[in-house]
Design a protein around this motif. Structure first.
Motif, PDB file in Angstrom:
ATOM      1  N   ASP A   1       7.091 -79.818  80.598  1.00 38.91           N
ATOM      2  CA  ASP A   1       6.066 -78.765  80.455  1.00 38.91           C
ATOM      3  C   ASP A   1       5.056 -79.226  79.390  1.00 38.91           C
ATOM      4  OD1 ASP A   1       6.365 -75.329  80.974  1.00 38.91           O
ATOM      5  OD2 ASP A   1       4.736 -76.191  79.795  1.00 38.91           O
TER       6      ASP A   1
ATOM      7  N   TYR B   1      -6.757 -73.172  92.538  1.00 44.01           N
ATOM      8  CA  TYR B   1      -5.352 -72.749  92.591  1.00 44.01           C
ATOM      9  C   TYR B   1      -4.873 -72.689  94.040  1.00 44.01           C
ATOM     10  CZ  TYR B   1      -1.177 -69.860  91.686  1.00 44.01           C
ATOM     11  OH  TYR B   1       0.112 -69.367  91.600  1.00 44.01           O
TER      12      TYR B   1
ATOM     13  N   THR C   1       4.818 -61.304  90.682  1.00 42.18           N
ATOM     14  CA  THR C   1       6.062 -61.053  89.958  1.00 42.18           C
ATOM     15  C   THR C   1       5.731 -60.623  88.534  1.00 42.18           C
ATOM     16  OG1 THR C   1       7.270 -62.630  91.321  1.00 42.18           O
ATOM     17  CG2 THR C   1       8.172 -62.188  89.139  1.00 42.18           C
TER      18      THR C   1
ATOM     19  N   PHE D   1       7.008 -68.296  82.313  1.00 42.85           N
ATOM     20  CA  PHE D   1       7.611 -66.991  82.623  1.00 42.85           C
ATOM     21  C   PHE D   1       8.778 -67.141  83.614  1.00 42.85           C
ATOM     22  CE2 PHE D   1       6.620 -63.272  85.655  1.00 42.85           C
ATOM     23  CZ  PHE D   1       7.571 -62.441  85.096  1.00 42.85           C
ATOM     24  N   VAL D   2       8.485 -67.534  84.836  1.00 47.99           N
ATOM     25  CA  VAL D   2       9.534 -67.641  85.862  1.00 47.99           C
ATOM     26  C   VAL D   2      10.490 -68.796  85.540  1.00 47.99           C
ATOM     27  CG1 VAL D   2       9.998 -68.026  88.324  1.00 47.99           C
ATOM     28  CG2 VAL D   2       8.009 -66.667  87.645  1.00 47.99           C
TER      29      VAL D   2
ATOM     30  N   LYS E   1      -2.353 -75.403  95.830  1.00 51.07           N
ATOM     31  CA  LYS E   1      -1.027 -75.025  96.329  1.00 51.07           C
ATOM     32  C   LYS E   1      -0.905 -75.345  97.826  1.00 51.07           C
ATOM     33  CE  LYS E   1       1.044 -73.084  92.680  1.00 51.07           C
ATOM     34  NZ  LYS E   1       2.301 -73.574  92.089  1.00 51.07           N
TER      35      LYS E   1
ATOM     36  N   THR F   1       0.374 -72.916  79.412  1.00 51.98           N
ATOM     37  CA  THR F   1       0.482 -71.453  79.425  1.00 51.98           C
ATOM     38  C   THR F   1       1.889 -70.989  79.075  1.00 51.98           C
ATOM     39  OG1 THR F   1       0.909 -71.577  81.799  1.00 51.98           O
ATOM     40  CG2 THR F   1      -1.348 -71.085  81.139  1.00 51.98           C
TER      41      THR F   1
ATOM     42  N   ASN G   1      -6.982 -78.807  85.293  1.00 48.22           N
ATOM     43  CA  ASN G   1      -5.534 -78.987  85.119  1.00 48.22           C
ATOM     44  C   ASN G   1      -4.776 -78.302  86.249  1.00 48.22           C
ATOM     45  OD1 ASN G   1      -2.709 -78.517  83.975  1.00 48.22           O
ATOM     46  ND2 ASN G   1      -3.604 -79.953  82.519  1.00 48.22           N
TER      47      ASN G   1
ATOM     48  N   ARG H   1      -3.011 -60.547  83.997  1.00 43.31           N
ATOM     49  CA  ARG H   1      -2.338 -60.054  85.200  1.00 43.31           C
ATOM     50  C   ARG H   1      -2.268 -58.526  85.130  1.00 43.31           C
ATOM     51  NH1 ARG H   1       2.157 -64.691  86.828  1.00 43.31           N
ATOM     52  NH2 ARG H   1       1.764 -65.885  84.978  1.00 43.31           N
TER      53      ARG H   1
ATOM     54  N   ASP I   1       2.559 -83.677  80.669  1.00 41.33           N
ATOM     55  CA  ASP I   1       1.700 -83.098  81.707  1.00 41.33           C
ATOM     56  C   ASP I   1       2.061 -83.719  83.051  1.00 41.33           C
ATOM     57  OD1 ASP I   1      -0.571 -82.523  83.421  1.00 41.33           O
ATOM     58  OD2 ASP I   1      -1.586 -81.871  81.597  1.00 41.33           O
TER      59      ASP I   1
HETATM   60  N1  NAD Z   1       4.445 -65.089  88.421  1.00 43.17           N
HETATM   61  C1  NAD Z   1       3.953 -64.910  89.631  1.00 43.17           C
HETATM   62  O1  NAD Z   1       3.656 -63.778  90.025  1.00 43.17           O
HETATM   63  C2  NAD Z   1       3.781 -66.079  90.584  1.00 43.17           C
HETATM   64  C3  NAD Z   1       3.302 -65.807  91.868  1.00 43.17           C
HETATM   65  C4  NAD Z   1       3.118 -66.858  92.752  1.00 43.17           C
HETATM   66  C5  NAD Z   1       3.433 -68.148  92.374  1.00 43.17           C
HETATM   67  N2  NAD Z   1       3.893 -68.398  91.133  1.00 43.17           N
HETATM   68  C6  NAD Z   1       4.152 -69.805  90.767  1.00 43.17           C
HETATM   69  O2  NAD Z   1       5.314 -69.925  89.966  1.00 43.17           O
HETATM   70  C7  NAD Z   1       5.114 -70.942  88.993  1.00 43.17           C
HETATM   71  C8  NAD Z   1       5.389 -70.377  87.614  1.00 43.17           C
HETATM   72  O3  NAD Z   1       4.488 -69.307  87.349  1.00 43.17           O
HETATM   73  P1  NAD Z   1       4.632 -68.378  86.068  1.00 43.17           P
HETATM   74  O4  NAD Z   1       4.242 -67.023  86.456  1.00 43.17           O
HETATM   75  O5  NAD Z   1       5.956 -68.592  85.442  1.00 43.17           O
HETATM   76  O6  NAD Z   1       3.464 -68.947  85.160  1.00 43.17           O
HETATM   77  P2  NAD Z   1       3.487 -69.496  83.660  1.00 43.17           P
HETATM   78  O7  NAD Z   1       2.082 -69.814  83.313  1.00 43.17           O
HETATM   79  O8  NAD Z   1       4.236 -68.575  82.773  1.00 43.17           O
HETATM   80  O9  NAD Z   1       4.335 -70.836  83.807  1.00 43.17           O
HETATM   81  C9  NAD Z   1       3.784 -72.057  84.221  1.00 43.17           C
HETATM   82  C10 NAD Z   1       4.333 -73.153  83.322  1.00 43.17           C
HETATM   83  O10 NAD Z   1       3.783 -74.413  83.754  1.00 43.17           O
HETATM   84  C11 NAD Z   1       3.327 -75.134  82.632  1.00 43.17           C
HETATM   85  N3  NAD Z   1       2.256 -76.005  83.065  1.00 43.17           N
HETATM   86  C12 NAD Z   1       1.037 -75.658  83.557  1.00 43.17           C
HETATM   87  N4  NAD Z   1       0.329 -76.760  83.885  1.00 43.17           N
HETATM   88  C13 NAD Z   1       1.115 -77.824  83.596  1.00 43.17           C
HETATM   89  C14 NAD Z   1       0.939 -79.215  83.700  1.00 43.17           C
HETATM   90  N5  NAD Z   1      -0.194 -79.735  84.173  1.00 43.17           N
HETATM   91  N6  NAD Z   1       1.945 -80.041  83.317  1.00 43.17           N
HETATM   92  C15 NAD Z   1       3.116 -79.508  82.829  1.00 43.17           C
HETATM   93  N7  NAD Z   1       3.339 -78.195  82.692  1.00 43.17           N
HETATM   94  C16 NAD Z   1       2.348 -77.358  83.079  1.00 43.17           C
HETATM   95  C17 NAD Z   1       2.876 -74.065  81.645  1.00 43.17           C
HETATM   96  O11 NAD Z   1       2.817 -74.509  80.308  1.00 43.17           O
HETATM   97  C18 NAD Z   1       3.934 -72.976  81.862  1.00 43.17           C
HETATM   98  O12 NAD Z   1       5.066 -73.172  81.035  1.00 43.17           O
HETATM   99  C19 NAD Z   1       3.698 -71.458  89.164  1.00 43.17           C
HETATM  100  O13 NAD Z   1       3.726 -72.649  89.918  1.00 43.17           O
HETATM  101  C20 NAD Z   1       3.010 -70.359  89.939  1.00 43.17           C
HETATM  102  O14 NAD Z   1       1.974 -70.861  90.743  1.00 43.17           O
HETATM  103  C21 NAD Z   1       4.074 -67.390  90.212  1.00 43.17           C
END
Ligand code: NAD
Length: 312
Positions: free
Chosen positions: A31, A145, A175, A11-12, A149, A35, A88, A186, A56
């Motif tokens: 990636d 988690y 977000t 997503f982000v 972090k 997810t 993971n 979410r 990974d």
């Molecule tokens: N969206 C939010 O509200 C939010 C809030 C706080 C922190 N974050 C952080 O921002 C980052 C992105 O979050 P997001 O909301 O886009 O989530 P998301 O799940 O959409 O994106 C995470 C990405 O990481 C990849 N991924 C997961 N585990 C992996 C691994 N072991 N190896 C390689 N790729 C892997 C997934 O396939 C996915 O593309 C994360 O680190 C999350 O902790 C997001």
């Protein structure tokens, strides 16, 4: 710059790709599609400045070309996703952070970690500023988690001190926006999907718990402001406007003209009662603050989710 973005098909991450490619940088996304989805980055797949590596981050990362910047965003990010993939998640934040720091060290690259408001746990102070150390249950149901972090932050700080790496940490708060997974539990997506389908809207607890919601364009703008700055430090990025979860549900019912009713279910354990970022540091040092209010962000998100539901 040559920029590595782990989690870039999420997503982000996909918004970071979009912005950085448009700025003329070369992007390598790492990636494992746990997810994320190639759907989010399909528009760049044929771009000569874009490479996708399905990999990974818990496994060693080798890149031959120069690397100037590493953004570590790979991690399951929603309670549903990290409960489904606990090990993971633990490893993406721990081993994955060490592996990506190793990559930055080898290439003498700058490094930015995506941390989270979850490092504050169930906070005893509100709003939370960057000096607050948090209130986290180290072996609770979300600890794979939260604690991964927190370890990731410790790893970044240690590599910065030990190897003079130039590092930054962004603590992202809740977000939302287009490209979120619709079924990952979410709160914003849950409520919008339920409202658009006229299904009951499920609130866990009595809905008095508060959250602050940042529209994805604001969050990404904040992350890029940090990346472009000369600040090698920890920053909260989020929207400080606080809403009760019940108020969010009511807003979404109104904006979707839904017939949904609100129902209440027991609160899961370790669910934080309040979350509100203090973003004074980002305002003063990054000259950044969110611009999109909740109603406007929700309208854009509702339109996108509506189209996704029609496509399904
Ligand atoms: N969206 C939010 O509200 C939010 C809030 C706080 C922190 N974050 C952080 O921002 C980052 C992105 O979050 P997001 O909301 O886009 O989530 P998301 O799940 O959409 O994106 C995470 C990405 O990481 C990849 N991924 C997961 N585990 C992996 C691994 N072991 N190896 C390689 N790729 C892997 C997934 O396939 C996915 O593309 C994360 O680190 C999350 O902790 C997001």
């Amino acid at each position: 710059m040559n920029i590595v973005i782990t989690g870039g098909s999420g997503f982000v991450g996909s918004y970071l790709c979009e912005n950085l490619i448009n700025d003329g940088h070369k992007i390598v996304v790492i990636d494992n599609l746990l997810t994320g989805s190639t759907e989010n980055i399909k528009q760049f797949m044929d771009n000569e400045n874009f490479i996708f590596m399905e990999h990974d981050v818990q496994n060693h990362i080798e890149i031959e070309d120069e690397v100037d910047y590493v953004l570590h965003f790979a991690s399951a990010a929603s309670p549903k996703a990290y409960t489904e993939h606990p090990v993971n998640t633990l490893k993406a934040g721990s081993v994955g952070t060490i592996n990506t720091l190793g990559l930055a060290k080898k290439h003498k690259a700058e490094y930015l970690l995506a941390s989270t408001s979850e490092v504050y746990g169930d906070p005893l102070v509100s709003p939370q500023n960057e000096e607050y150390w948090g209130n986290v249950n180290p072996n609770g149901e979300r600890s794979m988690y939260d604690e991964a972090k927190r370890f990731a932050e410790a790893a970044v700080a240690t590599y910065a001190r030990s190897y003079n790496l130039r590092t930054k940490i962004v603590r992202i708060f809740n977000t939302y926006g287009p490209r979120m997974q619709l079924n990952d539990g979410r709160v914003v997506t849950n409520f919008i999907v339920q409202a658009l389908k006229d299904e009951d809207i499920t609130i866990y607890g009595d809905g008095s718990q508060t959250r602050s919601f940042s529209f994805v364009e604001d969050t990404v703008d904040g992350i890029l402001s940090l990346m472009r700055s000369n600040e090698y430090d920890v920053f909260n990025i989020g929207n400080p406007n606080e809403f009760k979860v019940l108020t969010l549900a009511e807003k979404i019912i109104k904006l979707t003209n839904s017939n949904s009713k609100i129902i209440f279910k027991p609160l899961p354990s370790d669910d934080p009662k309040q979350r509100k970022p203090d973003i004074t540091k980002a305002i003063n040092k990054l000259n950044w603050e969110p611009r999109i209010n909740l109603d406007d962000g929700l309208k854009i998100t509702i339109d996108w989710i509506n189209k996704e539901l029609i496509r399904e």
